[in-house]
Write an enzyme that holds these catalytic residues in place. Structure first.
Site, PDB file in Angstrom:
ATOM      1  N   GLU A  70       0.823  -1.213   0.000  1.00  0.00           N
ATOM      2  CA  GLU A  70       0.000   0.000   0.000  1.00  0.00           C
ATOM      3  C   GLU A  70       0.856   1.263   0.000  1.00  0.00           C
ATOM      4  O   GLU A  70       0.517   2.241  -0.653  1.00  0.00           O
ATOM      5  CB  GLU A  70      -0.971   0.023   1.176  1.00  0.00           C
ATOM      6  CG  GLU A  70      -1.861   1.249   1.113  1.00  0.00           C
ATOM      7  CD  GLU A  70      -3.178   1.099   1.847  1.00  0.00           C
ATOM      8  OE1 GLU A  70      -3.900   2.113   1.899  1.00  0.00           O
ATOM      9  OE2 GLU A  70      -3.489   0.016   2.350  1.00  0.00           O
TER      10      GLU A  70
ATOM     11  N   GLY B 143      -5.508   5.555  -0.589  1.00  0.00           N
ATOM     12  CA  GLY B 143      -5.929   4.169  -0.716  1.00  0.00           C
ATOM     13  C   GLY B 143      -7.396   4.005  -0.354  1.00  0.00           C
ATOM     14  O   GLY B 143      -7.858   4.509   0.668  1.00  0.00           O
TER      15      GLY B 143
ATOM     16  N   HIS C 198      -0.899 -13.893  -0.243  1.00  0.00           N
ATOM     17  CA  HIS C 198       0.434 -14.211   0.279  1.00  0.00           C
ATOM     18  C   HIS C 198       0.820 -15.588  -0.252  1.00  0.00           C
ATOM     19  O   HIS C 198       0.112 -16.572  -0.020  1.00  0.00           O
ATOM     20  CB  HIS C 198       0.420 -14.174   1.805  1.00  0.00           C
ATOM     21  CG  HIS C 198      -0.062 -12.861   2.332  1.00  0.00           C
ATOM     22  ND1 HIS C 198       0.685 -11.711   2.231  1.00  0.00           N
ATOM     23  CD2 HIS C 198      -1.229 -12.515   2.915  1.00  0.00           C
ATOM     24  CE1 HIS C 198      -0.003 -10.713   2.758  1.00  0.00           C
ATOM     25  NE2 HIS C 198      -1.161 -11.170   3.169  1.00  0.00           N
TER      26      HIS C 198
ATOM     27  N   ARG D  41       4.413 -16.954  -0.636  1.00  0.00           N
ATOM     28  CA  ARG D  41       5.672 -17.605  -0.270  1.00  0.00           C
ATOM     29  C   ARG D  41       6.199 -16.978   1.009  1.00  0.00           C
ATOM     30  O   ARG D  41       6.190 -15.758   1.150  1.00  0.00           O
ATOM     31  CB  ARG D  41       6.678 -17.401  -1.391  1.00  0.00           C
ATOM     32  CG  ARG D  41       8.073 -17.927  -1.126  1.00  0.00           C
ATOM     33  CD  ARG D  41       9.034 -17.616  -2.265  1.00  0.00           C
ATOM     34  NE  ARG D  41       8.603 -18.126  -3.525  1.00  0.00           N
ATOM     35  CZ  ARG D  41       8.804 -19.382  -3.960  1.00  0.00           C
ATOM     36  NH1 ARG D  41       9.441 -20.235  -3.214  1.00  0.00           N
ATOM     37  NH2 ARG D  41       8.375 -19.749  -5.138  1.00  0.00           N
TER      38      ARG D  41
ATOM     39  N   GLY E 201      -7.383   7.127 -13.808  1.00  0.00           N
ATOM     40  CA  GLY E 201      -8.555   7.908 -14.172  1.00  0.00           C
ATOM     41  C   GLY E 201      -8.586   9.247 -13.459  1.00  0.00           C
ATOM     42  O   GLY E 201      -7.709   9.573 -12.663  1.00  0.00           O
TER      43      GLY E 201
END
Length: 146
Positions: free
Chosen positions: A64, A84, A91, A93, A110
């Site tokens: 993020e 955000g 997830h 590995r 946009g």
């Protein structure tokens, strides 16, 4: 063609994050291209879960951060902010040490929203986490980093 509002100063972006969560987790911006930006984060006592593996929340915080900074860098900070609005992550590995790298690429830019894909990889470039973030572009209440 670049998407950035002005040229990116990776050192300045890293310094601007020093007093907040990205800085506390050791994130550093390391590279950028015409429509992508990359940061790294250490896998250490700050970012590991109690079982010794990279914490999923740390991966999402890295994803993020990189996408949000990227989104903000595409707009004029005197007029707009990019924040955000939604993030999801898979997830894939575990990582126990070293660094992870997050590369955020703008998929759609946009007028009122942006979509970013973030690939978090280990030092061997193996995919650790795949995330997608939607950013809302809103009127700015003050100037910002970018």
């Amino acid at each position: 063609m670049t998407i950035w509002h002005r040229p990116l100063d990776l050192d300045a972006l890293t310094a601007a994050c020093a007093g907040s969560m990205p800085g506390f987790l050791g994130m550093e911006f390391v590279e950028a291209g015409d429509d992508w930006i990359r940061a790294r984060m250490p896998v250490d006592q700050r970012t590991r879960q109690p079982y010794g593996r990279l914490h999923g929340g740390a991966s999402v915080a890295l994803a993020e951060t990189v996408a949000s900074v990227g989104a903000m860098a595409t707009v004029d900070p005197t007029q707009f902010a990019a924040v955000g609005m939604e993030i999801n992550a898979n997830h894939l590995r575990p990582v126990g040490e070293g660094f992870v790298y997050a590369t955020a690429t703008c998929e759609a830019k946009g007028r009122t929203s942006q979509v970013w894909t973030i690939r978090v990889t280990d030092e061997a470039e193996r995919l650790v986490c795949l995330a997608r973030m939607t950013a809302a572009v809103i009127p700015s209440v003050r100037g910002g980093v970018g």
